[in-house]
Every structure is written in C-alpha cells, then in structure tokens.
Design an enzyme around this catalytic site. Structure first.
Site, PDB file in Angstrom:
ATOM      1  CB  SER A 261      -5.992  -0.345   3.906  1.00 54.80           C
ATOM      2  OG  SER A 261      -5.088   0.338   4.764  1.00 54.80           O
ATOM      3  CE  LYS A 262      -7.327   6.775  -1.381  1.00 53.42           C
ATOM      4  NZ  LYS A 262      -6.485   7.612  -0.597  1.00 53.42           N
ATOM      5  NE  ARG A 263      -6.223   4.449   8.398  1.00 53.07           N
ATOM      6  CZ  ARG A 263      -6.812   4.054   9.510  1.00 53.07           C
ATOM      7  NH1 ARG A 263      -8.031   4.426   9.761  1.00 53.07           N
ATOM      8  NH2 ARG A 263      -6.193   3.271  10.353  1.00 53.07           N
ATOM      9  CG  ASP A 266      -3.529   7.527   1.249  1.00 49.58           C
ATOM     10  OD1 ASP A 266      -3.041   7.285   0.127  1.00 49.58           O
ATOM     11  OD2 ASP A 266      -4.733   7.794   1.436  1.00 49.58           O
ATOM     12  CD  GLU A 284      -7.983  11.115  -0.636  1.00 54.23           C
ATOM     13  OE1 GLU A 284      -6.884  10.704  -0.266  1.00 54.23           O
ATOM     14  OE2 GLU A 284      -9.062  10.498  -0.431  1.00 54.23           O
TER      15      GLU A 284
END
Ligand code: GLU
Length: 501
Positions: A261-263, A266, A284
């Site tokens: 996921s993007k999370r 990150d 963001e």
C-alpha cells in the site's frame, strides 16, 4: 483476429506502481503480437473523480515509455475513450437487459438496504446479498406490478438497474494466469449496472466498452478477479463473446505480508507512484520514482520482473527484449514481493549502460558550476559506478570542485604521517614538471618516486586520497589525479601537509 488490449484506469488519484505494471503487461502483450494497446479512462464514478489524475496517468505512461496506440489523446476508430462521453451507449444496453428480463429496476432507499442487511445479519447470514432470495422482499420491478413501477418512475423516484442473476448456477471461465475459476451465483450480488444518476457502474461500462472496442484479452489486477464471474454473466446476457482474462498477481510488501500500500511504502521510505504527486485534497506531496532518480528503463525492467519471469538467469531486459520474451503464460500466480533494493540495483546497471554523452548532459544539468564539457564528462564517468542515482553525483563529486576542509579522522590517524606526506609533496612536484600526464603515467610516476626509498604504493595511497578528497573512499584515485591536474594536486597536498603534519 488481431490482439487488442486496454489499460483502463479510473482517474481517482495518482497511478500506483501496480497500475503501471498492468499497463506494461498490456503493452508488452500487444507489441509482442503486433496488436493494439488502448488507453481508456474509466471515469463514471463522479464522486471519486480527482482533478489532474487523468493527466498524471498519461504523463506517467509517457515517462515509462508505455505508449498507447489508441485512446484519450491518442485517437483511434473506437472512441470516445473516456467513459463519461459514452453514457448513451450504456443506457441503451441496460434498457435492453431490462426489456429481456435480465435486469430490473430497484427503488430501495439506502435505509431500506441497510435494514435488509441488518435483518440478514440477525438471521446469521454470513454474506448478506441483494440476490435471488432477498430481492423478492425488496422494492423493485420484480416485486412491484408494471403499473406501480411506472408510477414510481413517473413520480421521479430515484432508481437503479440491477442485474438479475440466477439463484444457483456455476459460472466458469478459464483465466490465463489462474486456470479454471468456478463461482456459484448463490455467492454473488445482483450488482447495480446503472446508478440513479443515470451513469453506468464500472461493471456495465467495462463490459460494453470491452465489447465495442473489440478487446481480445483483459489483463488486469487480481483485485478484479471477484468481478469476473459477474462480467461473464453480462457477456452471456448481452449475447457477446467474452474476451480472454488474465488476472495479475498482487504486489506485496517486501516481507510478503500483505498488499503493497502507499502507507507501507511511505513507512519503508520508497516511492509508490511513478512521478511526483501532489494530492489536491490533502496537499501532500509524494515523491515519484522519476524524481527519486530512477531511469525509465531501469524502472520498467524492475517492474516487468515483478510477477513475470521468462525463466533462465537473464535479468537485464530492454523494452525490446521484454517484448520479445513476454508471454502471459509465464506470469506467476503468487503475489510478487516488492524489493526496492532490487530496483536500485537495476538503476545502477542502467546508469552503467548510459552513453557518455547522455550522462554528461544529465550531469551538467545538475551542477551549477561553469566547467568545460570534457572535464564534466571525465568527472561524471569517474562517479557513475559509485552512485545509485544520477542526482547523487554532484554530492559524490563535490571534492572535484572544492578543496577538502575536513579530513576523515580515521584515515588521518592510521595512514597520515610525515614520511608519506613528504613523499606526496615530492610526487606532486614531479607531476608539475611532467608536460602532460594521464592516470597511468601518473601512477607510474608515483611508483617511481616511491621506489627511490623502497616504499610500497599501499603506504601512500590512502594519504594521497585523503589529501585530495578528505575522504577514505571514492572514485579511482589516479583518475582523480588526472582530472584535478598537477597544480591542484600539488595545492591540495600542500594544504593537507600544512594542516595535518
Ligand atoms: N477501472 C478499473 C480500474 O481502475 C479497470 C479494471 C479493469 O481493467 O477491468 O482498475
């Protein structure tokens, strides 16, 4: 029949790297079979529309070298390629399904739908659905008379059109990646085909477009596999041949635990989007692969091997090699672990392949120092195997432009001594006397100077590097001597001797 495939993103945000891989596989497959690769924008969900997303998708594909043959902004005989511009077509087919008894109008309010789900939950139905059983208790054109239905419509009550699935039927199809898939309609929902705003849902629009655009193979992410049985029924209901399907494996987090996921990206500190993305809602900024310094060829090579492997040891594939080697049959079923270190490795490889001219151009664009091209080229070449990204070069090569102000303490302690310093001074003086030199003759000269006192090279090399760069490691030392030139070498050795002796 010639191959026609499509990449059909929804412009709901930045394009995730998984989406780029889907586009890439479609593109490779089309090229391999001299087919056509289409870019279709699936923008029927107006609530999820994000401004700038469509342009972002197009820019990303351009950067990656995945060029559509047809599509929004590429033209073609099957347009328009934006679903919001094809509304009437979907309405026509939805109406046809209703008329043939394969779909129906439903008037249920959100409250009624919630109440239905609550009832089913209380009755311990594991998977509450609007289906052959439950639809008979709801407000729709199957339970209402024709007059009641018409009256509601005339009164302007909002309604949707739902597909009417059979109660208990096995739907089967063969997926090129996953093999036979069999799903019973008892587990499926009578999905909405047309929403109350008159727009089609993804399912309806997708099937109509794939048919009208004469798509032969649907190559898409595994998250769409659960929708495929419904799609098969739609093809059947509309009397159309279904295309072939290939559902691509998920991209997994580096540890293999769950979806990338993007999370997760990150948290682990690597990009997930091809280009920088400024989220218009949150403000963001997510830094892209491009801006991180990945070369498009390296990015593509890395991406192609995430879930596909032609077999054998070969890892480096240009786009042409990929086209040549690609086949849907060699796509893995299992999810692909995302390994950013591997992406970096690819980038280093492609940096090595880059032509001297291209490398020099890029290097020059990154530094704001006035220097001649030959010198810039020599510096860039000396640095290219020492960095992962071109952007790191100015910093890695800072010493070429600035004399050291600090010296690596460990090297000072272990390798710097007066004896070595004196030898270096002697060497620099002789170097100044030489008319011209290159790295080889400079090395020969250094050896010669050292031999007078029977000193081995190893004794002064670290000290020489320290004097010239202040550091313990870096590019080939004699290359540095060559690039800096005799006067600068002498000045730096003099400076070090003064400060360190
Ligand atoms: N619009 C869908 C998406 O956003 C397309 C899925 C498909 O390829 O059928 O991924």
């Amino acid at each position: 029949m010639s191959v026609r495939v499509r990449f059909a993103p929804s412009p709901t945000g930045a394009l995730h790297i998984g989406g780029v891989r889907t586009a890439l596989y479609n593109y490779l497959f089309a090229r391999k079979h001299q087919g056509t690769f289409i870019l279709r924008i699936e923008d029927t969900d107006q609530t999820r529309f994000v401004p700038g997303a469509e342009a972002y998708i197009e820019e990303s594909l351009k950067w990656a070298g995945i060029t559509p043959d047809e599509g929004v902004n590429y033209g073609g005989d099957f347009g328009p390629y934006r679903q919001s511009e094809r509304k009437e077509t979907y309405q026509k087919y939805a109406q046809q399904l209703v008329d043939e008894g394969k779909a129906y109008y439903a008037f249920d309010t959100p409250e009624e739908l919630d109440a239905m789900r609550e009832r089913l939950k209380e009755a311990r139905v594991a998977n509450p659905q609007y289906n052959a059983v439950t639809r008979m208790q709801m407000s729709n054109s199957l339970t209402l008379s024709a007059e009641e239905t018409q009256a509601k419509m005339d009164a302007g009550e909002p309604y949707v059109i739902r597909i009417k699935l059979p109660r208990n039927e096995d739907v089967r199809f063969k997926d090129i990646v996953r093999g036979w898939v069999v799903v019973n309609t008892a587990t499926l929902d009578d999905k909405i085909l047309m929403k109350s705003d008159g727009m089609p849902t993804y399912h309806m629009a997708n099937i109509v477009d794939d048919h009208q655009m004469e798509i032969t193979h649907v190559i898409r992410g595994e998250e769409w596999l659960p929708s495929a049985p419904l799609h098969m029924k739609l093809y059947e209901y509309l009397g159309w041949d279904a295309p072939e399907f290939a559902h691509l494996p998920l991209l997994l987090k580096p540890d293999g635990n769950g979806k990338l996921s993007k999370r997760a990206a990150d948290q682990l500190g690597f990009p997930i989007f091809p280009l920088n993305w400024n989220d218009p809602e949150t403000g963001e900024l997510s830094v892209g692969f491009k801006e991180t310094g990945y070369l498009p060829d390296a990015f593509i090579n890395f991406l192609a091997l995430l879930g596909w492997n032609p077999g054998g040891e070969k890892e480096l594939f240009t786009m042409d090699d990929l086209i040549e080697a690609f086949s849907l049959e060699k796509i893995n079923k299992a999810g692909a672990k995302f390994d950013i270190e591997k992406a970096k490795w690819f980038n280093q490889q492609y940096l090595k392949f880059m032509s001297d001219d291209e490398l020099t151009d890029q290097f020059l664009s990154l530094i704001d120092v006035d220097i001649d091209r030959e010198r810039a080229k020599a510096i860039a070449l000396s640095l290219k195997e020492r960095v992962t990204f071109i952007q790191e070069m100015p910093e890695a090569g800072r010493f070429y432009f600035e004399r050291p102000t600090e010296y690596d303490e460990k090297v000072v302690r272990k390798k710097w001594n007066e004896e070595a310093a004196n030898k270096l001074v002697e060497f620099s003086e002789e170097l100044k006397k030489a008319d011209a030199y290159d790295k080889d003759s400079a090395k020969a000269l250094l050896i010669e100077v050292l031999e007078r006192d029977g000193m081995p090279l190893g004794k002064v090399m670290p000290a020489l590097r320290l004097a010239l760069t202040g550091q313990a490691g870096g590019p080939d030392l004699m290359e540095i001597v060559e690039i800096l030139g005799a006067d600068e070498v002498a000045a730096r050795i003099g400076k070090a001797a003064e400060e360190l002796n």
